[in-house]
Design a protein around this motif. Structure first.
Motif, short mmCIF file in Angstrom:
data_model
loop_
_atom_site.label_atom_id
_atom_site.label_comp_id
_atom_site.label_asym_id
_atom_site.label_seq_id
_atom_site.Cartn_x
_atom_site.Cartn_y
_atom_site.Cartn_z
N LYS A 6 -9.00 -46.04 -11.68
CA LYS A 6 -8.96 -46.65 -10.35
C LYS A 6 -10.05 -46.07 -9.45
CE LYS A 6 -6.18 -48.96 -8.65
NZ LYS A 6 -6.18 -50.44 -8.37
N GLY A 7 -10.20 -44.74 -9.49
CA GLY A 7 -11.21 -44.10 -8.66
C GLY A 7 -12.62 -44.47 -9.10
N GLY A 8 -12.82 -44.59 -10.41
CA GLY A 8 -14.14 -44.88 -10.95
C GLY A 8 -14.65 -46.27 -10.65
N GLU A 9 -13.80 -47.13 -10.08
CA GLU A 9 -14.25 -48.47 -9.70
C GLU A 9 -15.25 -48.41 -8.56
OE1 GLU A 9 -10.68 -50.59 -8.89
OE2 GLU A 9 -10.03 -50.67 -10.99
N THR A 10 -15.20 -47.33 -7.75
CA THR A 10 -16.14 -47.20 -6.63
C THR A 10 -16.88 -45.86 -6.63
OG1 THR A 10 -14.35 -46.37 -5.19
CG2 THR A 10 -14.80 -48.73 -5.13
N VAL A 11 -16.38 -44.87 -7.35
CA VAL A 11 -16.99 -43.53 -7.35
C VAL A 11 -17.86 -43.36 -8.59
CG1 VAL A 11 -16.55 -41.05 -7.30
CG2 VAL A 11 -15.02 -42.60 -6.08
N THR A 194 -20.87 -42.20 -2.82
CA THR A 194 -19.79 -43.03 -3.38
C THR A 194 -18.42 -42.39 -3.19
OG1 THR A 194 -20.02 -42.02 -5.59
CG2 THR A 194 -21.36 -43.97 -5.12
N LEU A 195 -18.38 -41.09 -2.88
CA LEU A 195 -17.10 -40.42 -2.63
C LEU A 195 -16.44 -40.89 -1.34
CD1 LEU A 195 -17.98 -36.76 -3.70
CD2 LEU A 195 -16.34 -38.28 -4.82
N ARG A 196 -17.19 -41.58 -0.49
CA ARG A 196 -16.64 -42.05 0.78
C ARG A 196 -15.88 -43.36 0.64
NH1 ARG A 196 -22.13 -41.34 4.46
NH2 ARG A 196 -22.48 -39.11 4.04
N GLY A 197 -15.90 -43.93 -0.54
CA GLY A 197 -15.28 -45.23 -0.76
C GLY A 197 -13.78 -45.16 -0.94
N PRO A 198 -13.16 -46.31 -1.18
CA PRO A 198 -11.69 -46.38 -1.32
C PRO A 198 -11.16 -45.68 -2.56
CG PRO A 198 -12.70 -48.49 -1.87
CD PRO A 198 -13.79 -47.63 -1.30
N GLY A 199 -12.04 -45.36 -3.51
CA GLY A 199 -11.57 -44.70 -4.73
C GLY A 199 -11.33 -43.22 -4.59
N LEU A 200 -11.63 -42.66 -3.41
CA LEU A 200 -11.50 -41.21 -3.22
C LEU A 200 -10.07 -40.72 -3.43
CD1 LEU A 200 -12.65 -38.46 -2.44
CD2 LEU A 200 -12.33 -39.09 -0.04
N LYS A 201 -9.08 -41.44 -2.87
CA LYS A 201 -7.70 -40.97 -2.96
C LYS A 201 -7.21 -40.95 -4.40
CE LYS A 201 -5.85 -45.59 -1.88
NZ LYS A 201 -5.00 -46.37 -0.95
N PHE A 202 -7.60 -41.96 -5.20
CA PHE A 202 -7.21 -41.97 -6.60
C PHE A 202 -7.92 -40.85 -7.36
CE2 PHE A 202 -6.78 -46.49 -5.32
CZ PHE A 202 -5.42 -46.65 -5.56
N SER A 203 -9.19 -40.64 -7.04
CA SER A 203 -9.96 -39.60 -7.71
C SER A 203 -9.40 -38.21 -7.40
CB SER A 203 -11.43 -39.67 -7.27
OG SER A 203 -11.97 -40.94 -7.53
N ALA A 204 -9.02 -37.99 -6.14
CA ALA A 204 -8.49 -36.68 -5.75
C ALA A 204 -7.15 -36.41 -6.43
CB ALA A 204 -8.34 -36.62 -4.23
N LEU A 205 -6.27 -37.41 -6.46
CA LEU A 205 -4.97 -37.23 -7.10
C LEU A 205 -5.15 -37.03 -8.61
CD1 LEU A 205 -1.94 -37.11 -6.82
CD2 LEU A 205 -1.85 -39.61 -6.97
N GLY A 206 -6.07 -37.78 -9.21
CA GLY A 206 -6.35 -37.60 -10.63
C GLY A 206 -6.90 -36.21 -10.93
N SER A 207 -7.65 -35.65 -9.98
CA SER A 207 -8.21 -34.31 -10.16
C SER A 207 -7.11 -33.25 -10.22
CB SER A 207 -9.17 -33.99 -9.01
OG SER A 207 -10.23 -34.92 -8.96
N VAL A 208 -6.07 -33.44 -9.41
CA VAL A 208 -4.94 -32.49 -9.43
C VAL A 208 -4.16 -32.61 -10.73
CG1 VAL A 208 -2.79 -31.82 -8.30
CG2 VAL A 208 -4.76 -32.49 -6.91
N VAL A 209 -3.84 -33.85 -11.10
CA VAL A 209 -3.02 -34.06 -12.29
C VAL A 209 -3.81 -33.77 -13.58
CG1 VAL A 209 -1.71 -35.77 -13.61
CG2 VAL A 209 -1.62 -35.79 -11.12
#
Length: 274
Positions: A6-11, A194-209
């Motif tokens: 999900k995050g990689g769609e924009t990041v 690209t980190l400013r896009g809508p995919g940031l929240k998915f990327s951040a949560l994926g980073s924790v998990v």
């Protein structure tokens, strides 16, 4: 993997990997401090160098290529290609760690290789889609090969080292490699933007998990059992990815993909229990 898709769609894959490593390393260091552990583990300098180098290869390079492959293939196809991880680890363990491979395990390896070819058969009637799948499969295979090399190379050191320290050193190497790469890349501003896009929240949560929790459990499995067995057990994740890709990402479950995941998981079972 679902969150990273999900995050990689924009990041950008490099930015996504940088974020993952930064968050995971911060959480790992915090965990060590809370548990009263120290980053200065009594180990020879070459152990530090090997763990950090393993992070450069197995996280900086491998995870970036993994994210690139994930964007091209989607999560369900990536789950099939990811089955290559087990054969790579097993074959390297046989050659370099003196682990053994039975004929049934070899049959399991062949089944996994067959599984990886199924996405190519699925896309054979569409040239553009076929090229995309072929490149995605190639990047995924290279990602898993480099990850396997980095893990087998550090296995002797991992056997003698605390799991959290090992995870920190490996993640530090992964972060260092990306920082050096971006420092030399003329388009680093565009990549980081690209980190400013809508995919940031998915990327951040994926980073924790994925970058924090899964990293510790993954290295713990490598530490406390044979590398080949740990690799095969880790392949059970592909079943969950396949199911979640259909449920959360609404990816199609085609006949070829179903055959691919069955072959891949079946091969992993043969490798693990035979």
């Amino acid at each position: 993997v679902i969150l990273f898709k999900k995050g990689g769609e924009t990041v950008h894959p490099v930015a996504l990997n940088l974020l993952k490593n930064s968050i995971a390393l911060a959480l790992l260091i915090t965990t060590m401090l809370l548990l009263g552990e120290t980053l200065r583990f009594e180990a020879p300098p070459d152990h530090y160098l090997l763990m950090i180098s393993g992070g450069v290869l197995g996280i900086s390079l491998s995870d970036t290529l993994f994210f690139k492959s994930l964007n091209l293939l989607g999560a369900s196809r990536m789950a099939i290609v990811d089955c290559l991880y087990s054969p790579f680890i097993i074959l390297l363990s046989v050659f370099f760690l003196d682990e053994t491979l039975s004929w049934l395990q070899f049959l399991g390896v062949l089944a996994i290789v067959g599984a990886v070819l199924t996405p190519l058969f699925e896309a054979r009637g569409a040239p553009v889609e076929g090229r995309r799948v072929a490149w995605g499969t190639l990047w995924g295979a290279v990602a898993l090969a480099t990850m396997a090399v980095s893990l087998v190379a550090v296995k002797p050191v991992l056997n003698q080292s605390p799991v959290l320290w090992s995870a920190c050193m490996r993640m530090a190497g992964g972060l260092l490699g990306l920082v050096v790469y971006l420092a030399c890349h003329p388009g680093r501003g565009k990549i980081l933007k690209t980190l400013r896009g809508p995919g940031l929240k998915f990327s951040a949560l994926g980073s924790v998990v994925g970058g924090y929790v899964a990293m510790m459990l993954w290295l713990g499995g490598m530490k406390y059992t044979q590398a080949s067995v740990a690799a095969a057990l880790n392949q059970t994740t592909n079943v969950f990815i396949f199911i979640l890709a259909a449920w959360v990402l609404k990816e199609a479950i085609t006949r070829q993909r179903a055959v691919g995941i069955l072959l891949g998981v079946g091969g992993a079972i043969l490798v693990t229990f035979c």
